[in-house]
Write an enzyme that holds these catalytic residues in place. Sequence first.
Site, PDB file in Angstrom:
ATOM      1  N   ASP A  52       0.777  -1.306  -0.026  1.00 57.50           N
ATOM      2  CA  ASP A  52      -0.077  -0.163  -0.030  1.00 57.50           C
ATOM      3  C   ASP A  52       0.874   1.390   0.058  1.00 57.50           C
ATOM      4  O   ASP A  52       1.736   1.304   1.145  1.00 57.50           O
ATOM      5  CB  ASP A  52      -0.905  -0.075   1.217  1.00 57.50           C
ATOM      6  CG  ASP A  52      -1.706   1.136   1.513  1.00 57.50           C
ATOM      7  OD1 ASP A  52      -2.737   1.093   0.460  1.00 57.50           O
ATOM      8  OD2 ASP A  52      -1.389   2.302   2.041  1.00 57.50           O
ATOM      9  N   TYR A  57       2.952   9.957   0.762  1.00 53.44           N
ATOM     10  CA  TYR A  57       4.013   9.695   1.465  1.00 53.44           C
ATOM     11  C   TYR A  57       5.400   9.907   0.857  1.00 53.44           C
ATOM     12  O   TYR A  57       6.658   9.649   1.585  1.00 53.44           O
ATOM     13  CB  TYR A  57       3.853   8.054   1.472  1.00 53.44           C
ATOM     14  CG  TYR A  57       2.836   7.587   2.236  1.00 53.44           C
ATOM     15  CD1 TYR A  57       1.935   8.224   2.988  1.00 53.44           C
ATOM     16  CD2 TYR A  57       2.436   5.840   1.975  1.00 53.44           C
ATOM     17  CE1 TYR A  57       0.830   7.606   3.350  1.00 53.44           C
ATOM     18  CE2 TYR A  57       1.554   5.347   2.627  1.00 53.44           C
ATOM     19  CZ  TYR A  57       0.514   6.195   3.213  1.00 53.44           C
ATOM     20  OH  TYR A  57      -0.714   5.655   3.682  1.00 53.44           O
ATOM     21  N   LYS A  86      -2.586   6.010  -3.714  1.00 55.11           N
ATOM     22  CA  LYS A  86      -3.629   6.859  -3.300  1.00 55.11           C
ATOM     23  C   LYS A  86      -3.512   8.199  -4.086  1.00 55.11           C
ATOM     24  O   LYS A  86      -2.247   8.762  -3.926  1.00 55.11           O
ATOM     25  CB  LYS A  86      -3.678   6.832  -1.778  1.00 55.11           C
ATOM     26  CG  LYS A  86      -3.784   5.593  -0.850  1.00 55.11           C
ATOM     27  CD  LYS A  86      -3.956   5.843   0.412  1.00 55.11           C
ATOM     28  CE  LYS A  86      -3.672   4.762   1.143  1.00 55.11           C
ATOM     29  NZ  LYS A  86      -2.332   4.416   1.181  1.00 55.11           N
ATOM     30  N   HIS A 119      -7.262   9.271  -1.003  1.00 52.17           N
ATOM     31  CA  HIS A 119      -6.755   9.206   0.312  1.00 52.17           C
ATOM     32  C   HIS A 119      -7.496   9.694   1.198  1.00 52.17           C
ATOM     33  O   HIS A 119      -7.692   8.854   2.334  1.00 52.17           O
ATOM     34  CB  HIS A 119      -5.547   9.925   0.111  1.00 52.17           C
ATOM     35  CG  HIS A 119      -4.401   9.668   1.064  1.00 52.17           C
ATOM     36  ND1 HIS A 119      -3.076   9.624   0.846  1.00 52.17           N
ATOM     37  CD2 HIS A 119      -4.547   9.198   2.479  1.00 52.17           C
ATOM     38  CE1 HIS A 119      -2.325   9.182   1.912  1.00 52.17           C
ATOM     39  NE2 HIS A 119      -3.296   8.927   2.820  1.00 52.17           N
TER      40      HIS A 119
END
Length: 315
Positions: A52, A57, A86, A119
Amino acid sequence: MEAPYMLRHRTIPLATGGKEMPAVGFGTLIPDPVTTKRAVAKALSVGFRHFDCAERYRNEEAVGEAIAEAIADGSVQREDLFVTTKLWNTNHRPERVKAALEASLRRLKLDYLDAYLVHTPYAFLPGDELDPRDENGQVIYDAGISLIETWHALEALVESGRCRSIGLSDITLDKLKEIVANARVTPAIVQVESHPYLPEWELLDYCQANGIVLLAFAPLGHAMEPNLLTDPVITGIADRVNKTPAQVALAWAVQRGTGFLTTSIKPLRIEENFAISALPDQEMVRIRSDISTNVRFNSVVETGVPGFIPRVKST
C-alpha cells in the site's frame, strides 16, 4: 480444512473480479527513501505480496525500485503482486486525477495499479503544496469540488485499464453510502483505521453486504496509548496460543473478513507480522465480547489531515 498458518496467505475477492487482494498487506508510510526500499525488499522476501503506497508518503520511487529489483531477479512476478496507491487531497479536481495516477505509475515503475484509492474524502486547494495552509496555519480546503465528482474521474481510470479497481480511504459510513448510491463503479476497497479498540462492526457489515473489502490500517493501534498490545485480553490469548500480541491482533483482522496493513522497518518485526496463524473460535469471540475500550487514534476522518504523517513543506 485450512491449516492455521495458511491464514497469512488468504486472499479476498474484489467486486471488480480478476485478481484477489491478499489480506495481509505491507504499508509504506516510511519517511526515509533508503529505509523504505530496504523495508519493502525485506517484506517481499518474507512473503508479503500486497503493498500500500500513497503520493502523500513521498516515497513511491523507493517502493518502485524495490519491486522492480525483485521482479528483475525473478523472486516475484508482477501478476503475483497487489499494489495500491492513493490520490492526494490536492488532486481531487477531475482534470488533475489522471495526471496524478500517471505520475504515481511512473514513480512506482508500473504499467497499471491493482487499486487506486481516494486518500481522504476532503479536497484541498489544488497545486503542488501537499499541505496548503493559510496565514493562520489552517488547512485550505477546496469547496469547488465534490467527492462524487472526484469519484467519477476515478471510474474513468478503471474503464481505461490503468487501474484494476478503485476505492476510498479514511471515509465514514455515511459518506461511503453516498458514493455507493451515486457510483457507476462501486468501491472495491475501503481503507480505514480499525483494530480491536476500533472494530468498526457497522461499517464492516455494510461493506460485506455490498461486496466491498474493508482494509484496516493501524491494525496494532500504531503504538499509541491506550496500548492495544498490552491489553490483558490480547496478551492472555497470545500466551495461550503461543503467539505475540501483535500476531493475535493481526490474525483477528483477517479471520473476521478484513485485510490489514502493517508497517515496520525492523526485519524481525516484518517477519513477525507476516507469520500469523488462525486463532481458535473461542478466542475470536473473547476479543469481541471482552474488550470494551473504544478509541480512534487518527482524526483524519474529521479533517483530511492524516495524523500519522508529519506536516512538512513541499520542496
